[in-house]
Design a protein around this motif. Structure first.
Motif: not given
Length: 751
Positions: A487-491, A499-504
């Protein structure tokens, strides 16, 4: 009308013919009358086949000359079937099969030629070469010896010479150095023979002499390895006499032999003669240092090396040797000065490996190494700095050196732990420490260092550091922390990284049983995904549905995807996932059907072979076929990871624990308890052996062997692994495990 000249010629022929004929039929005798021809014997089928084989052979030669290789091969193969006793046909097949890389067929053809014509030395040579390619060195040696025994090879000294050279090389490969020396000696005798001068190709006498000297040198090296020192000396001296241009270089070999014989003064004389050539390597310098120590003159080593290094200022390896000697003598500052000077000119991993070895001997060595690393990273990240390019090269060399030195790497991790919270290090330094800790499987330090790295990382480096942190968190099963990091990275993430962080994030949410949120994240990832990534995201969505036990929806989405994606690779992946849906629904027949279709699409898929074999073993059916498929999966997995040579037992420690568990389970079903125990204990010892199913199976084996304490221990471990998350506790196998544990307490044996 015919020309007059032709008419006259025909008339003349008629006249001549008439004069040769009897004047009348009555005047001819019985003997003059033509005799009826005796009827020819009809050809046998074998003769007809041989005739047709000859035609096919001729056709094959014509096709081969026209570079129509496949047609030539087909013609020769047909000829071989028609006349299987014709060695020429098999001989013609061999080069074509080799060109087409059909090595097994070529080997069979050479065997057939040799069966029909055992005196064909040329085919023995080809046969030996193919055996060598297959790694069958002893068999290749035997083939070359049989070729050398052929009578016709005696008239071909150059060919015999090559046979002996190849035989010597093969003996070297099998480390039979005495036999190798004998083979090279035979090769040398052929070169030396006065009757053979001028029979070795287009070599001049000088070239033949150089070749002979090289062969004697090889003889000497093999005698040295075989510890036949007198013979080695004689061979090296012959090599020196035969080629004065290489005589100086061979002094090193003679020095090595004399040292082995304990003749240290003679060894010193030879090595000094060699060192006058100022060689770039350090073997001779190290040899002389060892000889001086043996002679009780160790105090001379450092002064001599200092002078030698001064005389040959551009010999980097000699400087490294001098620095190592300083380190051994406890003169760390002098050693560091040399290493620093070399690293400032041309940094290499070898330089830093030696420098770090010096640091290891000091009490605060790891801290010093860490400081050097951090200073280098500081300059390397500053693009305005004058030495930025050199610092970047130095940093790369340091990292490569650290990968080779696990002891120092652990020391750096400890030094980093002490520095955390006290020293302000570069983000790259923390990242490097995190990678070292991760490699050492120290997840506590790895997580801490990755978090420290995130504090000062640039925006472009955030994804790489976050990926490392997520990997460590997954290893520690810290799913809540994975959610937070994602969630921190998606900001701030861009589309590709989103796509990478949402799938993780979706995977972690599913492990926390937050399935609706997980599905929402897969839908969001699908919006940002490139066309090439969309299938992967949709497959993840199906896996989340399976975990949520929404099997009808998972199956429906799989079926819809099968209509949309029709490329064989995509179809394979979708059918495999559909098999997982059916397995989760306990629909074993349908799962088997999908896995069988997967095997049709890719018979060499290790995972599919294992899974279908395991399903059969679990149902106690098709056990022989199941074992065959599981063993195939293990072999395929080894080859895919390490290449064909990986099938050896030495690579077994890297086996897939799930596949070894499957093998143990099928052996258990077949009643081979000893084999089952061996494989399941191995599965549990592998890096990915923390699987509750492995320990559950092992407990069953122990119980059948009447080892109740071991069974109890294995089941307790299985329960621990099951209980690590909700999914494990909800697994039907976990409930069965609890029942078996209860039955064991009352000394009742489960079915």
């Amino acid at each position: 009308m015919l020309p007059a000249s032709i008419r006259r010629a025909l008339a003349l022929l008629a006249l001549l013919g008439a004069s040769a004929m009897p004047l009348s039929a009555q005047e001819s005798t019985v003997e003059d009358r033509p005799k009826p021809f005796a009827p020819l014997r009809p050809q046998t089928q074998e003769e007809r086949d041989r005739r047709e084989a000859l035609e096919q052979y001729a056709l094959g030669l014509l096709c081969q000359r026209a570079d129509r290789i496949l047609e030539a091969l087909a013609a020769f193969e047909k000829a071989a079937k028609l006349d299987p006793k014709a060695p020429a046909v098999y001989r013609a097949l061999v080069p074509l099969q080799l060109v087409l890389e059909r090595h097994a067929e070529a080997l069979a053809s050479t065997r057939k030629v040799l069966e029909l014509e055992p005196g064909d030395f040329e085919t023995w040579y080809i046969y030996a070469r193919e055996l060598r390619v297959k790694g069958q060195f002893k068999e290749a040696c035997a083939a070359l010896r049989k070729g050398l025994a052929c009578p016709e090879i005696k008239d071909r000294p150059e060919t015999m010479h090559q046979f002996h050279i190849d035989l010597g090389l093969l003996h070297e490969r099998t480390r039979d150095f005495a036999a190798a020396a004998a083979a090279f000696q035979e090769a040398a005798r052929l070169l030396e023979h006065p009757d053979h001068h001028g029979e070795f190709g287009n070599f001049t006498r000088a070239e033949t002499a150089a070749r002979l000297a090289e062969t004697h040198e090889r003889v000497g090296r093999n005698f040295l390895e075989a510890k036949k020192y007198a013979e080695a000396v004689a061979a090296f001296q012959k090599a020196q006499a035969g080629n004065p241009e290489t005589a100086g270089r061979l002094n090193l070999n003679l020095a090595q032999v004399c040292k082995q014989m304990g003749k240290h003064p003679e060894a010193l004389a030879y090595v000094d003669a060699y060192l006058r050539l100022q060689p770039q390597g350090t073997d001779a310098y190290e040899l002389k240092a060892g000889i001086l120590e043996k002679l009780g003159r160790a105090g001379e080593v450092l002064p001599w090396l200092e002078k030698a290094s001064g005389d040959d200022r551009y010999n980097v390896r000699l400087k490294l040797l001098l620095a190592r000697q300083y380190g051994r003598a406890g003169q760390a500052e002098r050693a560091e000065k040399i290493y620093a000077g070399l690293a400032a000119q041309s940094p290499t991993p070898e330089i830093y490996k030696d420098l770090f070895a010096v640091y290891k001997e000091e009490k605060n060595g790891p801290a010093k190494a860490l400081a050097v690393l951090d200073r280098t990273f500081s300059v390397a990240r500053d693009r305005q700095a004058a030495g930025q390019g050199l610092a970047a090269a130095q940093a790369r060399a340091m990292l490569l050196a650290l990968r080779q030195d696990l002891v120092l790497a652990r020391g750096l991790v400890r030094a980093g732990g002490e520095a955390a919270g006290k020293a302000k290090l570069q983000s790259e330094t923390w990242q490097m420490l995190a990678a070292l800790a991760d490699r050492a499987k120290d997840t506590v330090y790895a997580e801490r260092f990755y978090r420290m790295a995130l504090g000062g990382v640039t925006e472009e480096g955030r994804t790489a550091v976050s990926a490392g942190l997520l990997r460590v968190l997954w290893q520690g099963r810290k799913f809540t922390e994975v959610v937070q990091v994602c969630r921190d990275c998606l900001k701030t993430a861009k589309d590709a990284d989103r796509v990478v962080f949402q799938t993780e994030l979706a995977r972690a949410l599913a492990r926390l049983d937050r399935f609706d949120e997980a599905l929402t994240e897969t839908d969001e990832a699908l919006k940002a995904a490139a066309v090439s990534d969309r299938l992967g995201v949709r497959l993840l969505r199906v896996r989340v549905l399976i975990q949520a036990e929404r099997h009808p929806q998972a199956e429906a989405e799989c079926q819809a995807l099968l209509k949309e994606y029709t490329v064989p690779g995509e179809t394979l992946e979708l059918r495999y996932l559909l098999a997982s849906v059916h397995t989760a629904k306990k629909e074993h027949a349908k799962a088997e059907e999908q896995l069988s279709e997967c095997l049709r699409l890719d018979p060499s898929n290790a995972t599919v072979n294992n899974d279908l074999g395991y399903i059969w073993a679990d149902q106690n059916k098709n056990l022989d076929r199941a074992e065959e498929m599981i063993r195939k999966a293990i072999e395929l997995d080894r080859k895919q990871r390490k290449g064909p040579a990986a099938v050896a037992e030495a690579q077994d420690e890297q086996d897939n624990a799930a596949y070894i568990d499957s093998l143990g389970w099928v052996l258990y079903r077949k009643g081979d308890l000893a084999g089952a125990r061996r494989e399941l204990e191995k599965a549990g010892s592998l890096p990915d052996g923390e699987d509750p199913v492995i320990w559950d199976h092992l407990g069953d084996v122990y119980l059948r062997l009447n080892e109740r304490d071991r069974a109890r221990g294995a089941w307790e471990r299985a329960a621990h692994f099951y209980e690590r998350d909700r999914r494990g506790r909800m697994d039907g196998r976990y409930r069965e495990l609890q029942q078996k544990r209860e039955l064991l307490k009352t000394e009742k044996q489960p079915r």
